[in-house]
Design a protein around this motif. Structure first.
Motif, PDB file in Angstrom:
ATOM      1  N   VAL A 155       0.842  -1.211   0.000  1.00  0.00           N
ATOM      2  CA  VAL A 155       0.000   0.000   0.000  1.00  0.00           C
ATOM      3  C   VAL A 155       0.864   1.243   0.000  1.00  0.00           C
ATOM      4  O   VAL A 155       0.583   2.234  -0.690  1.00  0.00           O
ATOM      5  CB  VAL A 155      -0.936  -0.016   1.227  1.00  0.00           C
ATOM      6  CG1 VAL A 155      -1.624   1.346   1.390  1.00  0.00           C
ATOM      7  CG2 VAL A 155      -1.974  -1.117   1.095  1.00  0.00           C
ATOM      8  N   ARG A 156       1.956   1.239   0.775  1.00  0.00           N
ATOM      9  CA  ARG A 156       2.855   2.389   0.826  1.00  0.00           C
ATOM     10  C   ARG A 156       3.485   2.633  -0.558  1.00  0.00           C
ATOM     11  O   ARG A 156       3.562   3.761  -1.039  1.00  0.00           O
ATOM     12  CB  ARG A 156       3.940   2.139   1.869  1.00  0.00           C
ATOM     13  CG  ARG A 156       4.812   3.374   2.142  1.00  0.00           C
ATOM     14  CD  ARG A 156       5.899   3.077   3.166  1.00  0.00           C
ATOM     15  NE  ARG A 156       5.316   2.585   4.400  1.00  0.00           N
ATOM     16  CZ  ARG A 156       5.435   1.342   4.852  1.00  0.00           C
ATOM     17  NH1 ARG A 156       6.099   0.444   4.121  1.00  0.00           N
ATOM     18  NH2 ARG A 156       4.897   0.963   5.993  1.00  0.00           N
ATOM     19  N   ALA A 157       3.875   1.541  -1.204  1.00  0.00           N
ATOM     20  CA  ALA A 157       4.520   1.680  -2.519  1.00  0.00           C
ATOM     21  C   ALA A 157       3.561   2.195  -3.581  1.00  0.00           C
ATOM     22  O   ALA A 157       3.890   3.113  -4.349  1.00  0.00           O
ATOM     23  CB  ALA A 157       5.113   0.334  -2.952  1.00  0.00           C
ATOM     24  N   VAL A 158       2.365   1.614  -3.619  1.00  0.00           N
ATOM     25  CA  VAL A 158       1.431   2.058  -4.659  1.00  0.00           C
ATOM     26  C   VAL A 158       0.909   3.469  -4.366  1.00  0.00           C
ATOM     27  O   VAL A 158       0.525   4.204  -5.292  1.00  0.00           O
ATOM     28  CB  VAL A 158       0.252   1.058  -4.802  1.00  0.00           C
ATOM     29  CG1 VAL A 158       0.748  -0.292  -5.281  1.00  0.00           C
ATOM     30  CG2 VAL A 158      -0.539   0.915  -3.510  1.00  0.00           C
ATOM     31  N   THR A 159       0.892   3.861  -3.085  1.00  0.00           N
ATOM     32  CA  THR A 159       0.499   5.239  -2.758  1.00  0.00           C
ATOM     33  C   THR A 159       1.508   6.233  -3.324  1.00  0.00           C
ATOM     34  O   THR A 159       1.134   7.267  -3.908  1.00  0.00           O
ATOM     35  CB  THR A 159       0.386   5.418  -1.235  1.00  0.00           C
ATOM     36  OG1 THR A 159      -0.605   4.512  -0.722  1.00  0.00           O
ATOM     37  CG2 THR A 159      -0.007   6.852  -0.879  1.00  0.00           C
ATOM     38  N   TRP A 160       2.797   5.906  -3.145  1.00  0.00           N
ATOM     39  CA  TRP A 160       3.813   6.776  -3.731  1.00  0.00           C
ATOM     40  C   TRP A 160       3.729   6.782  -5.261  1.00  0.00           C
ATOM     41  O   TRP A 160       3.892   7.831  -5.888  1.00  0.00           O
ATOM     42  CB  TRP A 160       5.208   6.293  -3.299  1.00  0.00           C
ATOM     43  CG  TRP A 160       5.613   6.815  -1.945  1.00  0.00           C
ATOM     44  CD1 TRP A 160       5.713   6.116  -0.783  1.00  0.00           C
ATOM     45  CD2 TRP A 160       5.975   8.162  -1.646  1.00  0.00           C
ATOM     46  NE1 TRP A 160       6.095   6.925   0.248  1.00  0.00           N
ATOM     47  CE2 TRP A 160       6.268   8.214  -0.264  1.00  0.00           C
ATOM     48  CE3 TRP A 160       6.061   9.334  -2.382  1.00  0.00           C
ATOM     49  CZ2 TRP A 160       6.661   9.373   0.386  1.00  0.00           C
ATOM     50  CZ3 TRP A 160       6.452  10.504  -1.745  1.00  0.00           C
ATOM     51  CH2 TRP A 160       6.743  10.527  -0.380  1.00  0.00           C
ATOM     52  N   LEU A 161       3.466   5.649  -5.845  1.00  0.00           N
ATOM     53  CA  LEU A 161       3.313   5.599  -7.302  1.00  0.00           C
ATOM     54  C   LEU A 161       2.120   6.429  -7.772  1.00  0.00           C
ATOM     55  O   LEU A 161       2.182   7.114  -8.797  1.00  0.00           O
ATOM     56  CB  LEU A 161       3.156   4.143  -7.761  1.00  0.00           C
ATOM     57  CG  LEU A 161       4.401   3.261  -7.652  1.00  0.00           C
ATOM     58  CD1 LEU A 161       4.055   1.804  -7.931  1.00  0.00           C
ATOM     59  CD2 LEU A 161       5.489   3.741  -8.613  1.00  0.00           C
TER      60      LEU A 161
ATOM     61  N   PHE B 191       2.161   9.588 -10.182  1.00  0.00           N
ATOM     62  CA  PHE B 191       1.243   9.640 -11.332  1.00  0.00           C
ATOM     63  C   PHE B 191       0.483  10.958 -11.369  1.00  0.00           C
ATOM     64  O   PHE B 191       0.351  11.593 -12.428  1.00  0.00           O
ATOM     65  CB  PHE B 191       0.270   8.462 -11.240  1.00  0.00           C
ATOM     66  CG  PHE B 191      -0.807   8.486 -12.291  1.00  0.00           C
ATOM     67  CD1 PHE B 191      -0.560   8.047 -13.586  1.00  0.00           C
ATOM     68  CD2 PHE B 191      -2.077   8.974 -11.998  1.00  0.00           C
ATOM     69  CE1 PHE B 191      -1.545   8.074 -14.562  1.00  0.00           C
ATOM     70  CE2 PHE B 191      -3.070   9.020 -12.972  1.00  0.00           C
ATOM     71  CZ  PHE B 191      -2.807   8.564 -14.258  1.00  0.00           C
ATOM     72  N   LEU B 192      -0.024  11.397 -10.201  1.00  0.00           N
ATOM     73  CA  LEU B 192      -0.749  12.675 -10.128  1.00  0.00           C
ATOM     74  C   LEU B 192       0.153  13.838 -10.516  1.00  0.00           C
ATOM     75  O   LEU B 192      -0.250  14.731 -11.269  1.00  0.00           O
ATOM     76  CB  LEU B 192      -1.303  12.880  -8.723  1.00  0.00           C
ATOM     77  CG  LEU B 192      -2.012  14.225  -8.470  1.00  0.00           C
ATOM     78  CD1 LEU B 192      -3.216  14.363  -9.393  1.00  0.00           C
ATOM     79  CD2 LEU B 192      -2.421  14.346  -6.998  1.00  0.00           C
ATOM     80  N   ALA B 193       1.379  13.830 -10.012  1.00  0.00           N
ATOM     81  CA  ALA B 193       2.311  14.912 -10.339  1.00  0.00           C
ATOM     82  C   ALA B 193       2.600  14.965 -11.838  1.00  0.00           C
ATOM     83  O   ALA B 193       2.648  16.044 -12.452  1.00  0.00           O
ATOM     84  CB  ALA B 193       3.611  14.736  -9.551  1.00  0.00           C
ATOM     85  N   VAL B 194       2.799  13.761 -12.425  1.00  0.00           N
ATOM     86  CA  VAL B 194       3.059  13.706 -13.872  1.00  0.00           C
ATOM     87  C   VAL B 194       1.862  14.221 -14.657  1.00  0.00           C
ATOM     88  O   VAL B 194       2.018  14.980 -15.632  1.00  0.00           O
ATOM     89  CB  VAL B 194       3.403  12.257 -14.285  1.00  0.00           C
ATOM     90  CG1 VAL B 194       3.405  12.125 -15.809  1.00  0.00           C
ATOM     91  CG2 VAL B 194       4.761  11.851 -13.736  1.00  0.00           C
TER      92      VAL B 194
END
Length: 622
Positions: free
Chosen positions: A60-66, A70-73
């Motif tokens: 969950v921590r990893a996909v949250t950062w991803l 994604f939002l920033a991109v």
């Protein structure tokens, strides 16, 4: 496509915008390529968690950062798209301005012959259609082409990194699709040219009808004009039917072939993933990359379609720009005369140049001199003038008399430099008119035509057309000299009164007096009056003639007269017969010779119906 490249070279001042759009295209392509890797990485993390090889909390921590990346991109991509779109719109607007201005500039300097054969509406429609299609394509190209090309190249490189045979198969699709599209477009452009011709003719007639609406109504030709208009556009429907059937049937065939190819590629990825060659994340990345590759290919249909329209439009555009300009035509005509025996310094090139002022000759030469002038409106056509010789002294009033169509207006057109002479020479204050800069030549001549030729706008703007920088005092003085100040000051807005298109809100006499005021303001030493009172009623004619009498004082005047009373007041008369000068003399002298002028006097005295008919053949009121 060479026409489009020519357009791009045509406007170098747009390069900064193109570079900015290219930079935004690079960024958009980069951002788009990041997304498959983020989703692929998320897929691998989830697979690891499902398989029990990673904890749920870590996943969950990893996909949250991803998701955050994604939002920033996506936010950065949105900003880049907006900026690139803004630059693209600005570039298109500037492109439209540049192309339109150059088209108009070239039209303004084309020889009069061009406008003798072209319909005004077709000229206007060609501009609107060509510029619109060119700018639409370039706007789309600028905003999409860089992204499409860069994305495609990047997809091929990344796919090759995973498995090079897949990249090769994907790479083959692009040239094959473009080749099939190019084969389709050749026939499409022929149909598009046929449609453009029909639309241009219909639009040209439309403009003519709108300008001549009273005539259309007077003769009840509304239904006829509408029928012709519908017929032209109806033909475009038939052409479009064949054109669209061809294009879309070929496009459907290309798309079906493409769908089959991509279905095969997807199958290869699925099978290799099942065989363990790719991870689930790799599969997700490759599938998204191939989807990204499909979009540019399918977008090429619209790109090619808009490019074809732009190419068809640019052909008409550049066809106009390829027309020889007025100055070049004059130079060619002078060189042509030199070849046929005119004296010329060996190796010299005659080009239009700014000539001396009209009084540099010391004031001894006549204001105007025609020497052996021959002229035909069409090269190799029948001569309208044949060896015309006469002159107008400084301050002298000379009338031209001859049958209708006998060359009187042609003489005035040649003097204004609207056409180059075929042979002979015209001098203005001792200078060869063919060697003078056209601006300098026309600065020496003021003209009052049979038709006033006013523009939409205000009274002041039309008078000041001769000198836009003229003060209000000069404009009012010109109006007083033309006996126009009385009715102008009676308008609610005075000199700021709007007069409508071609001055239709004014009476014929009012329009003509404003035209005279315009000539007064120009204050040129040579005056041309081409039947300036022929279309007026008796009262208006008296007022306009009084204004013209004032205007001619101190000027060298060439008069194509409407009444014998006007001719009788000139210093000399030049009669034309069969395109040649028949007689030259004072009214008193020619009245005794038995020539054209004497015949006109006898016809006027006879006053019979037949006599009036014969007078009209000479453009003389009975």
């Amino acid at each position: 496509m060479s026409s489009l490249l020519r357009i791009l070279r045509f406007v170098p001042d747009l390069r900064p915008l193109y570079l900015g759009i290219a930079a935004s295209g690079v960024l958009m392509a980069a951002f788009a390529l990041v997304t498959p890797f983020l989703i692929g990485a998320a897929a691998d993390h989830i697979v690891e968690a499902v398989a029990g090889r990673a904890t749920v909390a870590d996943t969950v921590r990893a996909v949250t950062w991803l998701a955050a990346v994604f939002l920033a991109v996506e936010l950065a991509s949105t900003a880049v798209v907006s900026v690139g779109g803004y630059w693209g719109d600005l570039m298109a607007a500037r492109m439209r301005t540049i192309l339109s201005s150059r088209y108009f500039d070239h039209l303004l300097h084309l020889p009069q012959r061009y406008f003798d054969t072209e319909v005004t509406g077709r000229i206007t429609n060609r501009l609107n259609r060509s510029i619109t299609e060119l700018t639409q394509f370039l706007n789309f190209f600028a905003n999409n082409a860089f992204t499409m090309l860069l994305t495609t190249a990047a997809v091929l490189v990344i796919t090759g990194f995973y498995w090079w045979p897949l990249a090769v198969l994907l790479a083959v699709v692009f040239p094959v699709y473009m080749w099939l599209t190019a084969k389709t477009s050749a026939r499409w452009q022929v149909w598009e040219g046929e449609k453009n011709t029909e639309v241009d003719i219909a639009s040209g007639r439309f403009t003519e009808v709108v300008a001549q609406m009273p005539v259309v109504r007077a003769y009840n030709r509304q239904d006829t004009e509408l029928s012709g208009f519908r017929e032209r556009f109806g033909r475009t429907i038939g052409i479009t039917r064949a054109q669209s059937r061809w294009w879309h049937s070929m496009d459907a065939a290309r798309r079906v072939a493409l769908n089959l190819v991509f279905a095969g590629l997807y199958l290869i990825v699925f099978v290799r993933t099942a065989q363990g060659h790719f991870s689930v994340g790799d599969m997700v990345i490759l599938l998204q990359l191939m989807t990204m590759a499909r979009e540019p290919i399918f977008s090429m249909s619209y790109l090619v379609d808009s490019a074809q329209r732009a190419v068809a439009g640019s052909k008409d555009y550049f066809a106009v720009l390829a027309e020889e300009r007025e100055e070049q035509a004059r130079g060619d005509a002078v060189r042509g005369q030199a070849v046929h025996g005119q004296a010329e310094v060996a190796g010299a090139v005659v080009v239009p140049r700014r000539g001396p002022t009209p009084h540099d000759d010391g004031g001894t030469a006549p204001a105007v001199r025609f020497q052996g002038v021959r002229f035909a409106y069409e090269p190799g056509g029948e001569d309208v003038l044949r060896g015309v010789d006469f002159e107008i002294g400084r301050g002298e009033k000379v009338a031209l008399v001859g049958e209708s169509g006998g060359g009187k207006s042609t003489v005035t057109n040649l003097l204004m430099g609207l056409y180059p002479v075929s042979e002979g020479r015209i001098e203005v204050f001792g200078q060869d008119a063919a060697a003078m800069d056209l601006r300098v030549l026309r600065e020496q001549i003021a003209t009052v035509f049979q038709e006033p030729n006013l523009f939409s706008g205000t009274v002041r703007e039309n008078i000041a057309y001769a000198d836009p920088d003229a003060s209000d005092e000069r404009v009012r003085a010109a109006a007083r000299a033309a006996f126009a100040d009385g009715f102008v000051e009676g308008f609610p807005d005075g000199y700021e009164q709007l007069i409508g298109e071609r001055g239709l809100r004014l009476s014929g006499g009012q329009r003509q007096r404003i035209a005279v005021a315009r000539a007064v303001l120009k204050d040129a030493p040579i005056l041309i009056l081409d039947e300036a009172t022929s279309s007026l009623d008796t009262k208006s004619e008296r007022l306009v003639q009084a204004a013209l009498d004032e205007l001619m004082v101190g000027r060298s005047s060439l008069i194509v007269a409407h009444r014998l009373s006007t001719i009788a007041a000139v210093d000399r008369i030049v009669t034309l017969r069969g395109g040649r000068v028949d007689e030259v003399g004072t009214p008193a002298e020619l009245a005794q010779t038995g020539g054209i002028y004497a015949q006109l006097l006898r016809l006027q005295q006879a006053g019979t119906k037949e006599a009036k008919k014969l007078l009209k053949e000479y453009g003389i009121a009975g």
